[in-house]
Design an enzyme around this catalytic site. Structure first.
Site, PDB file in Angstrom:
ATOM      1  N   LEU A   1       0.765  -1.236  -0.075  1.00 24.51           N
ATOM      2  CA  LEU A   1      -0.122  -0.010   0.091  1.00 24.51           C
ATOM      3  C   LEU A   1       1.032   1.256   0.024  1.00 24.51           C
ATOM      4  O   LEU A   1       0.411   2.359  -0.514  1.00 24.51           O
ATOM      5  CB  LEU A   1      -1.037   0.212   1.221  1.00 24.51           C
ATOM      6  CG  LEU A   1      -2.075  -0.820   1.137  1.00 24.51           C
ATOM      7  CD1 LEU A   1      -2.550  -0.755   2.796  1.00 24.51           C
ATOM      8  CD2 LEU A   1      -3.209  -0.590   0.327  1.00 24.51           C
ATOM      9  N   ALA A   2       1.906   1.124   0.588  1.00 19.92           N
ATOM     10  CA  ALA A   2       2.880   2.058   0.861  1.00 19.92           C
ATOM     11  C   ALA A   2       4.240   1.888   1.046  1.00 19.92           C
ATOM     12  O   ALA A   2       4.513   0.650   1.628  1.00 19.92           O
ATOM     13  CB  ALA A   2       2.441   3.312   1.947  1.00 19.92           C
TER      14      ALA A   2
ATOM     15  N   ALA B   1       7.812   3.537   3.052  1.00 20.65           N
ATOM     16  CA  ALA B   1       8.387   4.585   3.716  1.00 20.65           C
ATOM     17  C   ALA B   1       9.972   4.451   4.055  1.00 20.65           C
ATOM     18  O   ALA B   1      10.450   3.585   3.057  1.00 20.65           O
ATOM     19  CB  ALA B   1       7.725   4.710   5.041  1.00 20.65           C
TER      20      ALA B   1
ATOM     21  N   ASP C   1       5.644  12.919  14.249  1.00 21.68           N
ATOM     22  CA  ASP C   1       5.875  12.973  13.029  1.00 21.68           C
ATOM     23  C   ASP C   1       4.823  13.503  12.256  1.00 21.68           C
ATOM     24  O   ASP C   1       3.535  13.094  12.181  1.00 21.68           O
ATOM     25  CB  ASP C   1       6.006  11.617  12.456  1.00 21.68           C
ATOM     26  CG  ASP C   1       6.271  11.444  10.867  1.00 21.68           C
ATOM     27  OD1 ASP C   1       6.001  12.683  10.386  1.00 21.68           O
ATOM     28  OD2 ASP C   1       6.801  10.285  10.437  1.00 21.68           O
TER      29      ASP C   1
ATOM     30  N   LYS D   1       2.765  -3.319   8.525  1.00 20.25           N
ATOM     31  CA  LYS D   1       4.011  -2.686   8.259  1.00 20.25           C
ATOM     32  C   LYS D   1       5.143  -3.590   8.519  1.00 20.25           C
ATOM     33  O   LYS D   1       5.452  -4.132   9.601  1.00 20.25           O
ATOM     34  CB  LYS D   1       4.068  -1.296   9.292  1.00 20.25           C
ATOM     35  CG  LYS D   1       5.548  -0.510   8.857  1.00 20.25           C
ATOM     36  CD  LYS D   1       5.343   0.998   9.338  1.00 20.25           C
ATOM     37  CE  LYS D   1       5.186   1.061  10.813  1.00 20.25           C
ATOM     38  NZ  LYS D   1       5.309   2.549  11.246  1.00 20.25           N
TER      39      LYS D   1
ATOM     40  N   ILE E   1      11.657   3.254   6.413  1.00 17.33           N
ATOM     41  CA  ILE E   1      12.348   1.988   7.073  1.00 17.33           C
ATOM     42  C   ILE E   1      11.484   0.791   6.987  1.00 17.33           C
ATOM     43  O   ILE E   1      11.820  -0.177   7.524  1.00 17.33           O
ATOM     44  CB  ILE E   1      12.498   2.344   8.561  1.00 17.33           C
ATOM     45  CG1 ILE E   1      11.203   2.524   9.148  1.00 17.33           C
ATOM     46  CG2 ILE E   1      13.506   3.197   8.821  1.00 17.33           C
ATOM     47  CD1 ILE E   1      11.299   2.751  10.813  1.00 17.33           C
TER      48      ILE E   1
END
Length: 423
Positions: A103-104, A106, A255, A125, A108
């Site tokens: 889906l994504a 980043a 963040d 994740k 790390i």
């Protein structure tokens, strides 16, 4: 395998550069980016920074986003190896389905959609191999890179910034810690209207894999396309959240990436994700910081200087030029809180004003900012910049005074509090 690990290290290097590289322009950013092995073009930077936004120009490092987005993702074979190492060879028994297309992706890790055995849709994740072990060496590589390019002025106190960056990245690589942070925020915000924190799936959780409830919504930049009423509401909620995190919880998700705040128009709720960068703040620090915010809002020079010295922004030995510039920067940041009624972020020039003052502060300051400030100012600047992006009109002073009126200071606040009027 080797190609992918190198790609993940590239992402981590770029994350470190965001943490450390301040006060430069897009042309310099392009030069640094090209030394990472990809020719890239300079452009206007996105709002997201991991640094002290009181001191740097707001036009920085957009080129690094291009490099980050071009980094590799894990192929299926490597992804299976990571999943088996973390969850066991029978990891698929925990799921009805798993989507190998992320889906994504980043700095790390990368995120995958899955469905648990009981039909619950989740986001998994998964951390890139070797990232956590490479932080120290990558910090050294970034320092070499910045020394070589001579991009950083002396007033940035690079060693202090690097120490904070290394600590932050180590925490972000610990997904069990992130899960604990997320559960804590779930409890803290459970009775707060307008926010939702997804639940954590404990039986699909390790130090390198975190699984949470899958939530939907649009990030902040997409909310900017909605009605003025909606933009005002979201801007108000984001600033309200930041104030509550610092002055009520003393525990903040630092963040401010727009994609960490997903607005769901149907329910009028902001779904909050990604809690790896959460941290606590000392009571004494928060006490004095609230006093300083009020002093900035009220344009009280003496109180701004006193609180700045107590917090560690100033040593007491600064020149008049530095004192004047520091106080003026405080007044600029306090402007949204200065008067009752809605502050119109559509017409503000806060970012340009701070940028103009930053050069003088970098030249004349005598001490690095307190460690807490790197993450705190990143989050607070993110809230302001989100409101600017939204073009929101927000009753900032009312939100601040609501917090102030209910705040319980420590035993040492009587002499200072008597001089900081809230009128």
């Amino acid at each position: 395998m080797e190609r992918i690990v190198r790609g993940s290290h590239e992402r981590l290097l770029l994350k470190l550069l965001r943490l450390l590289l301040l006060g430069t322009g897009a042309d310099e950013a392009a030069k640094v980016g090209s030394r990472l092995g990809r020719p890239i073009e300079g452009s206007r930077v996105t709002w997201y920074r991991k640094a002290d936004p009181w001191l740097y120009k707001w036009e920085v490092l957009a080129a690094f986003d291009i490099v980050r987005q071009g980094a590799d993702i894990m192929p299926r074979s490597q992804l299976d190896q990571v999943l088996e190492a973390e969850l066991g060879t029978n990891w698929t028994s925990k799921l009805l389905s798993f989507d190998y297309e992320p889906l994504a992706a980043a700095s790390i890790g990368q995120v995958h959609r899955a469905v648990t055995r009981d039909g619950f849709q989740v986001a998994m994740k998964i951390q890139y191999p070797g990232v956590a072990d490479s932080i120290r060496s990558d910090i050294k590589n970034v320092k070499l890179l910045l020394d070589y390019t001579n991009l950083l002025p002396k007033g940035l106190y690079l060693d202090s910034a690097m120490k904070v960056a290394e600590e932050e990245l180590a925490r972000e690589c610990d997904y069990e810690l992130e899960a604990s942070n997320q559960k804590r925020f779930y409890d803290l915000l459970s009775n707060t209207e307008g926010f939702y924190v997804p639940i954590v799936i404990d039986d699909i959780l390790t130090k390198r894999i975190i699984t949470t409830e899958l939530v939907t919504g649009v990030p902040i930049d997409k909310v900017a396309l909605l009605s003025q009423e909606t933009r005002d509401y979201v801007g108000k909620k984001l600033l309200e959240l930041s104030l509550k995190e610092l002055f009520v919880f003393r525990f903040m998700q630092t963040d401010p990436n727009w994609s960490n705040f997903l607005y769901e128009e149907r329910t009028n709720v902001i779904n909050l994700i990604d809690f790896g960068a959460a941290r606590e703040y000392r009571k004494s620090f928060v006490d004095d910081y609230l006093r300083m915010v009020l002093a900035c809002a009220n344009c009280d020079r003496d109180a701004v200087v006193e609180m700045s010295q107590r917090l560690g922004f100033l040593t007491g030995m600064e020149s008049e030029v530095m004192l004047d510039t520091h106080v003026q920067a405080g007044f600029v940041v306090g402007l949204p809180f200065a008067k009752p009624g809605g502050f119109d972020f559509r017409s503000t020039n806060i970012t340009q004003s701070i940028s103009n003052l930053g050069a003088t502060m970098l030249k004349h300051r005598l001490t690095p900012p307190p460690d807490e400030v790197y993450s705190l100012h990143r989050k607070l600047s993110g809230a302001f910049l989100a409101c600017i992006k939204l073009g929101a009109i927000v009753p900032c002073r009312e939100l601040l005074l609501q917090v102030y009126d209910q705040y319980q200071f420590g035993d040492d606040d009587d002499d200072v509090q008597s001089r900081i009027s809230i009128s």
